[in-house]
Structure formats: structure tokens, C-alpha cells
Design a protein around this motif. Structure first.
Motif, mmCIF file in Angstrom:
data_model
loop_
_atom_site.group_PDB
_atom_site.id
_atom_site.type_symbol
_atom_site.label_atom_id
_atom_site.label_comp_id
_atom_site.label_asym_id
_atom_site.label_seq_id
_atom_site.Cartn_x
_atom_site.Cartn_y
_atom_site.Cartn_z
ATOM 1 N N THR A 69 0.666 -1.093 0.030
ATOM 2 C CA THR A 69 -0.180 -0.016 0.052
ATOM 3 C C THR A 69 1.057 1.314 -0.039
ATOM 4 O OG1 THR A 69 -1.708 -1.114 1.218
ATOM 5 C CG2 THR A 69 -1.811 1.292 1.340
ATOM 6 N N LYS A 70 1.922 1.211 0.846
ATOM 7 C CA LYS A 70 2.941 2.269 0.636
ATOM 8 C C LYS A 70 4.157 1.631 1.200
ATOM 9 C CE LYS A 70 1.816 4.538 5.258
ATOM 10 N NZ LYS A 70 1.556 5.842 6.134
ATOM 11 N N TRP A 71 5.499 2.286 1.193
ATOM 12 C CA TRP A 71 6.551 1.806 1.849
ATOM 13 C C TRP A 71 7.463 3.240 2.152
ATOM 14 C CZ3 TRP A 71 10.760 3.883 -0.812
ATOM 15 C CH2 TRP A 71 10.461 4.413 -2.110
ATOM 16 N N LYS A 72 8.539 2.733 3.032
ATOM 17 C CA LYS A 72 9.232 3.882 3.409
ATOM 18 C C LYS A 72 10.744 3.289 3.616
ATOM 19 C CE LYS A 72 10.157 6.920 7.408
ATOM 20 N NZ LYS A 72 9.692 7.401 8.826
ATOM 21 N N TYR A 73 11.692 3.843 3.094
ATOM 22 C CA TYR A 73 13.190 3.558 3.283
ATOM 23 C C TYR A 73 13.703 4.385 4.093
ATOM 24 C CZ TYR A 73 17.760 1.878 2.381
ATOM 25 O OH TYR A 73 19.133 1.309 2.691
ATOM 26 N N SER A 74 14.466 4.211 5.104
ATOM 27 C CA SER A 74 15.268 4.950 5.758
ATOM 28 C C SER A 74 16.943 4.602 5.726
ATOM 29 C CB SER A 74 14.870 5.237 7.420
ATOM 30 O OG SER A 74 13.694 5.456 7.411
ATOM 31 N N PRO A 75 17.749 5.009 4.955
ATOM 32 C CA PRO A 75 19.057 4.792 5.227
ATOM 33 C C PRO A 75 19.736 4.908 6.473
ATOM 34 C CG PRO A 75 19.086 6.609 3.922
ATOM 35 C CD PRO A 75 17.529 6.423 4.290
ATOM 36 N N LYS A 76 20.813 4.169 6.748
ATOM 37 C CA LYS A 76 21.412 4.205 7.991
ATOM 38 C C LYS A 76 22.096 5.640 8.290
ATOM 39 C CE LYS A 76 25.383 1.673 6.508
ATOM 40 N NZ LYS A 76 26.355 0.300 6.585
ATOM 41 N N PRO A 77 21.988 6.390 9.545
ATOM 42 C CA PRO A 77 22.499 7.650 9.436
ATOM 43 C C PRO A 77 24.087 7.603 9.683
ATOM 44 C CG PRO A 77 21.511 6.771 11.704
ATOM 45 C CD PRO A 77 21.248 5.898 10.562
ATOM 46 N N HIS A 78 24.818 6.703 10.134
ATOM 47 C CA HIS A 78 26.135 6.669 10.031
ATOM 48 C C HIS A 78 26.689 5.294 9.603
ATOM 49 C CE1 HIS A 78 25.568 4.524 14.131
ATOM 50 N NE2 HIS A 78 24.735 5.453 14.317
ATOM 51 N N PRO A 79 27.972 5.004 9.599
ATOM 52 C CA PRO A 79 28.331 3.471 9.088
ATOM 53 C C PRO A 79 28.013 2.458 9.946
ATOM 54 C CG PRO A 79 30.155 5.399 8.976
ATOM 55 C CD PRO A 79 28.997 5.826 9.621
ATOM 56 N N TYR A 80 27.747 2.517 11.350
ATOM 57 C CA TYR A 80 27.444 1.553 12.240
ATOM 58 C C TYR A 80 26.008 1.450 12.335
ATOM 59 C CZ TYR A 80 32.427 1.501 12.432
ATOM 60 O OH TYR A 80 33.927 1.501 12.201
ATOM 61 N N GLY A 81 25.171 2.109 11.869
ATOM 62 C CA GLY A 81 23.763 2.135 12.094
ATOM 63 C C GLY A 81 22.947 1.098 11.233
ATOM 64 N N TRP A 82 21.662 1.250 11.252
ATOM 65 C CA TRP A 82 20.709 0.303 10.567
ATOM 66 C C TRP A 82 19.816 0.941 9.454
ATOM 67 C CZ3 TRP A 82 19.877 -4.991 11.838
ATOM 68 C CH2 TRP A 82 20.571 -5.217 12.979
ATOM 69 N N ASN A 83 19.665 0.361 8.401
ATOM 70 C CA ASN A 83 18.617 0.738 7.313
ATOM 71 C C ASN A 83 17.514 0.130 7.625
ATOM 72 O OD1 ASN A 83 21.056 1.769 5.350
ATOM 73 N ND2 ASN A 83 21.487 -0.440 5.341
ATOM 74 N N TYR A 84 16.377 0.758 7.434
ATOM 75 C CA TYR A 84 15.152 0.320 7.702
ATOM 76 C C TYR A 84 14.253 0.268 6.525
ATOM 77 C CZ TYR A 84 16.331 -0.039 12.560
ATOM 78 O OH TYR A 84 16.934 -0.511 13.444
ATOM 79 N N LEU A 85 13.650 -0.798 6.044
ATOM 80 C CA LEU A 85 12.664 -0.692 5.060
ATOM 81 C C LEU A 85 11.071 -1.144 5.584
ATOM 82 C CD1 LEU A 85 11.438 -0.495 2.006
ATOM 83 C CD2 LEU A 85 12.072 -3.016 1.795
ATOM 84 N N GLU A 86 10.138 -0.063 5.580
ATOM 85 C CA GLU A 86 8.879 -0.487 6.230
ATOM 86 C C GLU A 86 8.000 -0.576 5.105
ATOM 87 O OE1 GLU A 86 7.892 2.406 9.017
ATOM 88 O OE2 GLU A 86 9.917 3.064 9.458
ATOM 89 N N ILE A 87 7.180 -1.718 5.127
ATOM 90 C CA ILE A 87 6.242 -2.182 3.811
ATOM 91 C C ILE A 87 4.884 -2.175 4.418
ATOM 92 C CG2 ILE A 87 5.562 -3.816 2.386
ATOM 93 C CD1 ILE A 87 8.703 -4.770 2.397
#
Length: 108
Positions: A69-87
Motif C-alpha cells: 500500500t505504501k513503503w518507507k526506506y530510511s538509510p542508516k545515519p552513520h556507518p554503524y547504524g541500521w537501514n530500515y525498510l517499512e512495507i
């Protein structure tokens, strides 16, 4: 499975790395949240796949975008962070079966 496969294949380049998966459900809404510490990407830079029969891969992101229905991608804010994909998916009556496992028993 497309999101998980894309994380392994593209974010981690087929190398080992942590992946988190969270499922939130509040009928009729379902949210899948994938997290990884691999390489980030720009989802708007992914080209549309060809439907001319000239490719066998490259359909994963198209499938995710089309079926959600929608999605959101948040790249990691720094090299040791996490990427998040919300579906996000809002279910309709055609996608939901209201039969319980016990209602399908054969009566003798």
C-alpha cells in the motif's frame, strides 16, 4: 521474501550480516519492518524492470512497490547504524479468509 533476498544480495553482497524483521498487525493493516547494517541504497534510483523477456532478475523492488500500500526506506545515519525498510499493506476482504482451521473439518 523479496525484501530479505534483496538485503542479502545487494546490501550485504552475499556476505553475512544481521537482519531484523518486525511484524505489526492491526486489522486491516500489516507492517513489515526489515533492518540491516549493509550498504544503503536510493530506492528512487532503481530502474523499472523490462517486461520484454530480456531479463531474469531485477523484479524484486518492483514487486515490493506494486504489492504494498505504501513503503518507507530510511538509510542508516552513520556507518554503524541500521537501514530500515517499512512495507505497509492494507488488506481488503478478498485478501482475507475468515475460515478457521476447525471450520473446514470433514463431518462424519
Amino acid at each position: 521474501t523479496e525484501a530479505f533476498t534483496n538485503i542479502v544480495k545487494h546490501s550485504y553482497k552475499n556476505q553475512e550480516g544481521p537482519i531484523s524483521l518486525k511484524l505489526e498487525f492491526s486489522f486491516p493493516h500489516v507492517v513489515l519492518i526489515f533492518g540491516d547494517q549493509g550498504e544503503s541504497f536510493d530506492p528512487h534510483s532503481i530502474p523499472e524492470p523490462s517486461f520484454q523477456g530480456d531479463q531474469t532478475n531485477g523484479f524484486g523492488w518492483y514487486i515490493i512497490r506494486t504489492l504494498s500500500t505504501k513503503w518507507k526506506y530510511s538509510p542508516k545515519p552513520h556507518p554503524y547504524g541500521w537501514n530500515y525498510l517499512e512495507i505497509y499493506k492494507t488488506l481488503n476482504d478478498k485478501e482475507v479468509s475468515w475460515n478457521s482451521p476447525t471450520s473446514n473439518k470433514i463431518k462424519s
